[in-house]
Design an enzyme around this catalytic site. Structure first.
Site, PDB file in Angstrom:
ATOM      1  N   ASN B 112      -3.943  -7.385  25.355  1.00 25.56           N
ATOM      2  CA  ASN B 112      -4.243  -7.810  23.991  1.00 25.56           C
ATOM      3  C   ASN B 112      -5.283  -6.932  23.310  1.00 25.56           C
ATOM      4  OD1 ASN B 112      -2.531  -9.982  23.549  1.00 25.56           O
ATOM      5  ND2 ASN B 112      -3.818 -11.359  24.723  1.00 25.56           N
ATOM      6  N   THR B 157       5.953   3.260 -25.629  1.00 32.27           N
ATOM      7  CA  THR B 157       5.688   1.899 -25.161  1.00 32.27           C
ATOM      8  C   THR B 157       6.999   1.149 -25.310  1.00 32.27           C
ATOM      9  OG1 THR B 157       5.036   0.930 -27.283  1.00 32.27           O
ATOM     10  CG2 THR B 157       3.299   2.004 -26.013  1.00 32.27           C
ATOM     11  N   HIS B 158       7.265   0.231 -24.411  1.00 26.17           N
ATOM     12  CA  HIS B 158       8.562  -0.474 -24.403  1.00 26.17           C
ATOM     13  C   HIS B 158       9.728   0.523 -24.323  1.00 26.17           C
ATOM     14  CE1 HIS B 158       6.712  -4.274 -26.070  1.00 26.17           C
ATOM     15  NE2 HIS B 158       5.894  -3.391 -26.627  1.00 26.17           N
ATOM     16  N   SER B 280      27.961  15.147  -6.127  1.00 22.55           N
ATOM     17  CA  SER B 280      28.751  13.946  -5.950  1.00 22.55           C
ATOM     18  C   SER B 280      29.984  14.288  -5.122  1.00 22.55           C
ATOM     19  CB  SER B 280      29.177  13.420  -7.312  1.00 22.55           C
ATOM     20  OG  SER B 280      30.321  12.603  -7.197  1.00 22.55           O
ATOM     21  N   ASN B 288      22.619  15.230  -9.033  1.00 22.24           N
ATOM     22  CA  ASN B 288      21.903  13.966  -9.119  1.00 22.24           C
ATOM     23  C   ASN B 288      20.487  14.077  -8.557  1.00 22.24           C
ATOM     24  OD1 ASN B 288      24.252  12.655 -10.095  1.00 22.24           O
ATOM     25  ND2 ASN B 288      25.050  12.639  -8.005  1.00 22.24           N
ATOM     26  N   TYR B 319      -3.831 -15.341  20.351  1.00 22.14           N
ATOM     27  CA  TYR B 319      -2.613 -14.563  20.489  1.00 22.14           C
ATOM     28  C   TYR B 319      -1.395 -15.469  20.661  1.00 22.14           C
ATOM     29  CZ  TYR B 319       0.906 -11.368  22.104  1.00 22.14           C
ATOM     30  OH  TYR B 319       2.072 -10.652  22.201  1.00 22.14           O
ATOM     31  N   GLN B 324       3.972  -9.816  18.406  1.00 15.53           N
ATOM     32  CA  GLN B 324       4.701  -8.597  18.771  1.00 15.53           C
ATOM     33  C   GLN B 324       5.534  -8.116  17.580  1.00 15.53           C
ATOM     34  OE1 GLN B 324       6.761  -8.163  22.666  1.00 15.53           O
ATOM     35  NE2 GLN B 324       8.634  -8.001  21.448  1.00 15.53           N
ATOM     36  N   LYS B 327       4.590  -5.277  14.923  1.00 15.08           N
ATOM     37  CA  LYS B 327       4.733  -3.829  15.144  1.00 15.08           C
ATOM     38  C   LYS B 327       5.875  -3.187  14.367  1.00 15.08           C
ATOM     39  CE  LYS B 327       2.961  -2.972  19.816  1.00 15.08           C
ATOM     40  NZ  LYS B 327       3.403  -2.594  21.166  1.00 15.08           N
TER      41      LYS B 327
END
Lengths: 433, 433, 433, 433
Positions: B112, B157-158, B280, B288, B319, B324, B327
């Site tokens: 641990n 903006t927008h 493509s 692309n 624990y 586990q 991870k």
């Protein structure tokens, strides 16, 4: 709702759509209003500094803003659906009080930097409060740890009884976590401590705004320089603020889980004051640890709010109306998190461990690890010691829990909690708030 | 799979269940293995310091650990399913080389705290790398900002054209965001810089472990004092590390969104080198911007990993095997995030703005705000200026984009990018790494 | 990596970038490969149906595709980094075997609809497996419920002992939830059971593809008509598939939480076979319910994968390379979820309740609700009954748990589990798979 | 706040804690109140059916409940903080009207099954509304698709111009997706259509409740048999309901992204009615597509609510107070989602494509794929056709967009939209609502 300031022509206003677009924005602005007012005063002073306003004009505006703040705090002015948002309410007030002069407060700024600066001030204040509450929690935990270093309790891994532990070590664990949380609150407050006022709608303005002055007047640690970044930081800084709160609530959840188990009949380790519990509407025999469960259930609110912001921010640079939707999750989560942090110290202070129940739960096998370690320290390979010790159960049964606690002398463990180190970190924090 | 060290009796081993329980744990341990070895050397030296090992024994163990590290790095030793996990692999190696002495490396520690200390070292290193990459990105952005202060582009903006902006301001925005991200990486590295080694399975041990020595030897800023907290911090520190990476990737996503739009035929603002694009399988006419899209699509991986950890951690103290599962999301997200951060500076360095296309996109109406501000600065209430300026379109059409840029003098805006402030923050960071 | 099919000119290929872009795509395609092959055969037959291929050509292609499938399943053909992805591997194989004819398999389709149709087939198969596993789990639960209707155990609310319950009712609860989960798997399989093959890159092609034929040949319930929608459904259908798995794992988590508590020393209600548990590396006295904890910890993987997809899909219509990133979370989560669903029935079948421990946990107060209800049924207002019954504890102490079980006759409760209704729903499902 | 029904002794009531625990529960109950009343009537009739209440008593109670519903709907009765929650309000009303008889409504049920049944009815109603709105949206899309089959527009992949498409195909894509969404709403409504009333606090009661009667009276498709499962389904069914709404909002987000791009100056493809846009407070030249942005920004609210529920549900079986926290995210997300679904059809109906702008965006290269396919259909390997066609640009420039549309005859594509199939699915749904 007040007249829309941008309403230029005979555009048909569909109320339903307007309501959808407004959402509860003006109500949410209540959390930002005093900050908006404070920033407005700074902006006015900044305009005076570069000659856009005369000194007397600036003073009139600042006075009217202060008056509004007082009226708002006294409840004489109510921020509600009469206004499109808090910003409109300010302009309406100033115009009513000062006529054309009132309108000039908006020179050189945009609602975009207004909401940014007001939010920033609110976030910073929230983080300061969080830091204070974490410190308070940590202090209580330290005190209780100090008082209960010799109270043995089972230590669990996998929820299985493992070794002898102590309530002192349990309290000290939360002391250290809330010290870390306090440091995180401080670091986060510093990280976001940047002034966006003066960046307008994301491109600045053609005025030499005195941003140094507003930065100083609002107590910011630095200027947020770039206007595009100021816009792009909306949501970004909010997420990190929520992350700091989330860390504190993560530990509250851990602790609440412990207490939820410890208050079962099966564990029976902890009793809570009646005011933390409620009864059942159908089962007369029950007292339920509702408060603990609600503390446990608070974390997802903050987690979800973070996620909502993270998900919203999949956007190109600059302002988009989507960002209005950052407000509800942010303010909601902060409200919940603050309430939790206010109540949690009371829980730490009030919970009572039942020492007899703890004692009964200590079993001989819980000394096995200690014994194996003794053999290993004496030179036996640990794996061999590990295998040998299971033969010695009768021997282990004679051991006392207290002896085990005292022998656990690795720094931080029951026999040497090192509360001094933790206390010293709190002092360091107090010296660098 | 090697023999299980805890296998005491004739327990029937169901391979299928064992495989489910093992997951890909040993493979994931590859990311932690050198850190585990380094921490093992420190542990050995700590045992020598308190007399559990003799000086010569410690040296033998440390030498064997170094040898394993070299064999591992050279590919001569492969960490794979032959072992239950990295920790078992270490013990197996030492036992093979040194017999009973090899077994003694496990005295006073647990898997641990081994996994905790190895993870901590790995997290710290990752954050140092992140800081470095953010600094590199910021430097490139600053450089490109400095070179293109007078290249006009539309400011949005927008996603609607708003005012004249510059590519210089756009680059400077990302410079500042990555400076902030670099500071966050540093602060986070400091926050997690605490040594959990010596806390065993969450309750310490009955040995006076020299934790000060291992803390110093592993270069930790402080000791993580409390053993229960050491366990409870698993996931907690990982989340905050991911939060730092997420902030960087949030800005990568913003930038990638910009580039995704800027490379459309409709915008046509940016060209990318061929190596960032693909063709493509069905449309011969296409190139692309795949790289940009994959950079944009990386953020959700980190977001999801954070969420997975947050969701996993709804547990009582101590624990649990659930942990586990911290991870895989952690290591996966770090891998993705690191790859993104390695590639992103190349994108910043290589993208080319098409100045002609940018110029064509500047429209007269984009000067309206400037004009309104001029009127407001001259004393007209901003709202009145705002209404008046829409009548002056023919006038506005005569304005030059460059004049607009130069006139935008609020600190941070196109006319005064204040790159000096940003450069200075980079210096401050370099001075306090 | 094979030659890129779209590689037209002397574009500099940057390997690092290519690797980033490729990700682990070709490895992930292993999960889709047999489905891709199957769909390719259908496509070939469709081309023959409209005269693009002659009958003999189609047969040759179909045979070569079958051969590849056999080679792949036998391990003679390995899908690895030699290929850009599974689609390229197929074309390479066909070209090697059949020359120019091999190249013609790509007529009228795109990698976009290839990956869609292969994924769709895989999702459908996964949901069928899920349905089967849910049915199996439900059957086991029903059986164990039937066998243990008279085994009393405490019933908890708020983790507090509330009333007498039975292990039969506990098993029946999971029976019903997995019946619902099985129905959901079926409904979801039907919902996604639409054929995207023939939509090419999102706009169809200028050939009268025989989509009715491929729809029938691949056993789809319907054609997914619109090519743009076919692209837009990528991720959308995956999310819903994961939602069905998540529902099953949500109940696994609930059950695992119960077992995690029931296997503590404090509850002591359940014993698990040794093969579900592991030992500790440092504590010789421990057997930990690791399997149960890992089952509990699986849900977040699916939850996070859903989130990753949801977050990725913030995109305009049509294909974007971001969508490549839907594969790793999808396949990872399905792998985890399938493993859990394979193991879970074994847990249900193997867990043993300790009847003596259950019996000891029944307390007199747990009869209070029954008594209050009796008084209420006799005409006393329930609230008054509720207050009265707490005075009658000595009386309640005489009650038998079994009597309580038998008296609890509301349909579904301990005295009348109504397993017949549940069994009947399983029959209905079997009749409408 | 009313007196607490479980308040047995002189427990000190801490108002602050009580407020935290109450949250905004009673306000949220407004969304459930009429459902709670309806279920209460059914419960009363069920009690009469088994003789617990006399016919006259049941009628009195039912009348009083109806009266309350009318008073509530008329605004004469307000549900607010005077009550602990909606359930207490009902009991208070009945007791005031009917004395002891009023108290007897609680016989044989618990607040736990009350909230479950009221929520279930509300969820079902919400899903029916969702289905209806999806159908309405799909119908509008179908109509607009039918009207615009020959309006050419660029088809994009990677946001790059790919091939000629049509607005008809674009509308048809959303038609099909909302048909699928409507089916999902229906299926989900059926899946959750199970009656939990009569399961009390999770263990049933010692009365032979007539659950068949209440199931029929409330129009449920089936009884939710097991009381423990009834509790465990809290949150579970809510998540799946939100998942159905999320699927609809996912497509709204896609569409809003399209419109956000299509309304830029650069694309210029779409114009929106003024009522969907707003102006800028600082930029007089702007009209911003705010509504579209807010529609795009709605998805994260539902996504976050799902996550909040998923995260909350990491609990053992049975009721825990944490579950109170399922209400706010659920009700909030439903409110947002419903508002979006109400407004979205208006957007579909009102948006105008600018045909001239669309036409200008069609480039010769967009015919390349068609040409390659022609060559491939004639027998050339597609890869060779692909390489050859890029040499033929001048030829391609002569092609007409409309010809391309007509030639795209694969079923579902521009030349053969197969709206008939979609219309038929709507009929099938109408026949099986």
């Amino acid at each position: 709702m007040a007249d829309f300031i941008w309403q230029k022509n005979d555009a048909e206003i569909d109320r339903r759509i307007m309501e959808f677009m407004a959402g509860e924005d003006v109500i949410l602005d209540r959390s930002l209003f005093v900050h908006d007012l404070r920033a407005s005063v700074a902006h006015v002073n900044g305009l005076a500094s570069i000659g856009i306003l005369k000194g007397g004009e600036a003073r009139q505006l600042a006075d009217a803003l202060d008056e509004l703040r007082e009226a708002y705090e006294a409840g004489a002015f109510v921020l509600d659906e009469r206004f499109e948002d808090g910003h409109s309410a300010i302009e309406a007030w100033l115009t009513e009080k000062l006529g054309d002069l009132g309108k000039r407060v908006h020179t050189g700024r945009s609602r975009n930097d207004q909401v940014l600066v007001a939010s920033r001030l609110m976030l910073r204040e929230s983080l300061h409060d969080l830091q204070e509450q974490c410190v308070q929690t940590a202090r209580l935990c330290l005190q209780r740890a100090g008082e209960s270093q010799t109270v043995a309790m089972p230590g669990y891994t996998h929820l299985q009884r493992a070794v002898v532990s102590s309530t002192g070590m349990w309290f000290a664990a939360f002391a250290e976590s809330f010290i870390d949380n306090a440091f995180l609150a401080r670091d986060t407050a510093r990280w976001i401590d940047a002034n966006p006022l003066g960046t307008a709608a994301g491109f600045g303005v053609n005025l030499p705004l005195d941003r140094a002055l507003t930065t100083a007047e609002l107590g910011f640690g630095r200027m947020q320089v770039n206007p595009i970044y100021a816009q792009n930081s909306r949501g970004k800084f909010e997420i990190q603020t929520l992350a700091a709160f989330a860390q504190a609530l993560l530990d509250v959840r851990r602790c609440a889980w412990d207490l939820s188990l410890f208050t079962t009949s099966e564990f029976g380790f902890v009793s809570l004051p009646d005011r933390f519990t409620t009864g059942s509407s159908i089962m007369p025999n029950k007292r339920n640890p509702d408060l603990v469960e609600l503390l446990r259930g608070a974390y997802p609110s903050v987690e979800a709010a973070m996620l909502e912001l993270q998900s919203l921010l999949s956007l190109p640079s600059g302002y988009h109306r989507d960002l209005q939707n950052t407000k509800p999750p942010l303010l909601r989560a902060l409200k919940t998190a603050k309430a939790v942090m206010q109540i949690f110290p009371d829980v730490i202070a009030s919970l009572q461990f039942r020492e007899d129940a703890l004692r009964k739960a200590i079993e001989p096998a819980m000394h096995a690890t200690d014994r194996a370690m003794e053999l290993a320290a004496a030179g036996l390979p640990f794996r061999d010691a590990y295998r040998m010790v299971m033969q010695e159960m009768p021997e282990l049964a004679k051991r006392e829990a207290l002896d085990s606690l005292e022998a656990r002398v690795s720094p931080g463990a029951c026999g040497d909690l090192r509360l001094d180190i933790l206390a010293k970190r709190l002092e360091q924090l107090a010296a660098n708030p």
